[in-house]
Design a protein around this motif. Structure first.
Motif, PDB file in Angstrom:
ATOM      1  N   VAL A  92     -47.736 -35.084  36.714  1.00  0.00           N
ATOM      2  CA  VAL A  92     -49.181 -34.891  36.782  1.00  0.00           C
ATOM      3  C   VAL A  92     -49.744 -35.835  37.833  1.00  0.00           C
ATOM      4  N   ILE A  93     -50.713 -35.354  38.574  1.00  0.00           N
ATOM      5  CA  ILE A  93     -51.335 -36.147  39.637  1.00  0.00           C
ATOM      6  C   ILE A  93     -52.802 -36.341  39.293  1.00  0.00           C
ATOM      7  N   VAL A  94     -53.246 -37.593  39.279  1.00  0.00           N
ATOM      8  CA  VAL A  94     -54.635 -37.914  38.963  1.00  0.00           C
ATOM      9  C   VAL A  94     -55.305 -38.460  40.216  1.00  0.00           C
ATOM     10  N   GLY A  95     -56.371 -37.800  40.635  1.00  0.00           N
ATOM     11  CA  GLY A  95     -57.070 -38.176  41.865  1.00  0.00           C
ATOM     12  C   GLY A  95     -56.846 -37.118  42.923  1.00  0.00           C
ATOM     13  N   ALA A 104     -50.057 -33.026  45.974  1.00  0.00           N
ATOM     14  CA  ALA A 104     -49.962 -31.790  45.197  1.00  0.00           C
ATOM     15  C   ALA A 104     -49.413 -30.643  46.029  1.00  0.00           C
ATOM     16  N   SER A 105     -49.668 -30.693  47.343  1.00  0.00           N
ATOM     17  CA  SER A 105     -49.222 -29.620  48.231  1.00  0.00           C
ATOM     18  C   SER A 105     -47.830 -29.867  48.781  1.00  0.00           C
ATOM     19  N   HIS A 106     -47.258 -31.022  48.438  1.00  0.00           N
ATOM     20  CA  HIS A 106     -45.947 -31.402  48.976  1.00  0.00           C
ATOM     21  C   HIS A 106     -44.866 -30.470  48.455  1.00  0.00           C
ATOM     22  N   GLY A 107     -44.194 -29.769  49.332  1.00  0.00           N
ATOM     23  CA  GLY A 107     -43.163 -28.819  48.923  1.00  0.00           C
ATOM     24  C   GLY A 107     -41.864 -29.460  48.504  1.00  0.00           C
ATOM     25  N   GLY A 108     -41.722 -30.766  48.700  1.00  0.00           N
ATOM     26  CA  GLY A 108     -40.468 -31.436  48.383  1.00  0.00           C
ATOM     27  C   GLY A 108     -40.155 -31.509  46.908  1.00  0.00           C
ATOM     28  N   PHE A 109     -41.162 -31.266  46.044  1.00  0.00           N
ATOM     29  CA  PHE A 109     -40.896 -31.286  44.607  1.00  0.00           C
ATOM     30  C   PHE A 109     -40.006 -30.118  44.193  1.00  0.00           C
ATOM     31  N   GLY A 118     -49.882 -30.583  36.330  1.00  0.00           N
ATOM     32  CA  GLY A 118     -51.289 -30.861  36.070  1.00  0.00           C
ATOM     33  C   GLY A 118     -51.936 -31.671  37.170  1.00  0.00           C
ATOM     34  N   LEU A 119     -53.174 -31.321  37.499  1.00  0.00           N
ATOM     35  CA  LEU A 119     -53.970 -32.037  38.493  1.00  0.00           C
ATOM     36  C   LEU A 119     -55.289 -32.438  37.836  1.00  0.00           C
ATOM     37  N   GLY A 133     -52.503 -22.959  43.368  1.00  0.00           N
ATOM     38  CA  GLY A 133     -52.497 -22.207  42.119  1.00  0.00           C
ATOM     39  C   GLY A 133     -52.734 -23.023  40.869  1.00  0.00           C
ATOM     40  N   LEU A 134     -52.775 -24.360  40.974  1.00  0.00           N
ATOM     41  CA  LEU A 134     -53.051 -25.205  39.816  1.00  0.00           C
ATOM     42  C   LEU A 134     -54.523 -25.581  39.800  1.00  0.00           C
ATOM     43  N   VAL A 135     -55.177 -25.348  38.675  1.00  0.00           N
ATOM     44  CA  VAL A 135     -56.598 -25.677  38.536  1.00  0.00           C
ATOM     45  C   VAL A 135     -56.749 -27.171  38.274  1.00  0.00           C
ATOM     46  N   VAL A 136     -57.675 -27.814  38.981  1.00  0.00           N
ATOM     47  CA  VAL A 136     -57.941 -29.233  38.783  1.00  0.00           C
ATOM     48  C   VAL A 136     -58.749 -29.405  37.500  1.00  0.00           C
TER      49      VAL A 136
END
Length: 224
Positions: A92-95, A104-109, A118-119, A133-136
């Protein structure tokens, strides 16, 4: 095939950071049909010394056969298991400022054993938007949302320093035990929570200093 690693030892951070290099190299060899590889060949592909490679691999219980080398399929499975890539860890990324959106856009995951699930942010102008595609979601929903995934969640703090501790407290309350902190501040967390800090400014200052004192080393080269 899942390989049981013999005598799992506590690995140093430096060793853990080198293991993906070995996995990438040995997986490429296995994909080409190469069944075995010497430590010298594998070390050259990973750009490390053969002595370092043998030491690292011996710590995960992988011992090459003299005159034969390492079985590429077995070694690949061992490395996947040790690195935890045989299971997907939720993140999950906060901020959702520029840094958070970039992460969040990093394709390396993808395919690396991690999935952003989660964002979160507190800005009403950001909450409700989407990134890939992930809702904040609102940060006030963080604890409930993270709790669904259990203690396997890795929390990424990409907020300003002033909000980072509050976010860390919410993550800890949700039983998150691994936090990657990009905020330029030290987080106070229980001993059961592991925090890795990424201070971009400090890294830039270090590079700037090294480039002034030793330009060759800053570029990865050796002094003449």
């Amino acid at each position: 095939m899942k390989v049981e690693v013999a005598e799992r030892r506590e690995l140093s951070d430096a060793t853990v950071l080198r293991l993906p290099l070995y996995l990438e190299a040995v997986a490429a060899l296995a994909a080409r049909g190469v069944s075995s590889v010497s430590s010298e060949e594998l070390a050259a592909s990973a750009h490390v010394s053969s002595a370092m490679l043998r030491k690292d691999l011996s710590q995960i219980g992988s011992l090459g056969v003299r005159g034969v080398g390492y079985d590429t399929a077995v070694l690949s499975d061992q490395l996947v298991s040790v690195l935890g890539r045989d299971e997907v860890r939720p993140v999950v990324i906060v901020g959702m400022g520029r840094l958070g959106q970039a992460l969040a856009s990093h394709g390396g995951f993808d395919g690396d054993g991690f999935e952003v699930v989660g964002l979160f942010d507190h800005d009403p102008q950001v909450v409700g938007g989407s990134v890939l595609g992930l809702v904040v979601q609102d940060v006030t929903d963080l604890t409930d949302a993270v709790s669904r995934h259990g203690s396997r969640v890795i929390g990424v703090v990409a907020t300003p320093a002033s909000a980072a501790q509050q976010v860390a407290d919410l993550l800890v309350a949700a039983d998150v035990r691994a936090i990657l902190n990009f905020a330029p501040t030290t987080l106070q967390v229980p001993s059961t929570t592991d925090v890795r800090a990424v201070d971009l400014s400090s890294e830039l200052r270090l590079l700037a200093h090294r480039s002034r004192t030793s330009p060759a080393s800053a570029l990865g080269g050796a002094p003449a």
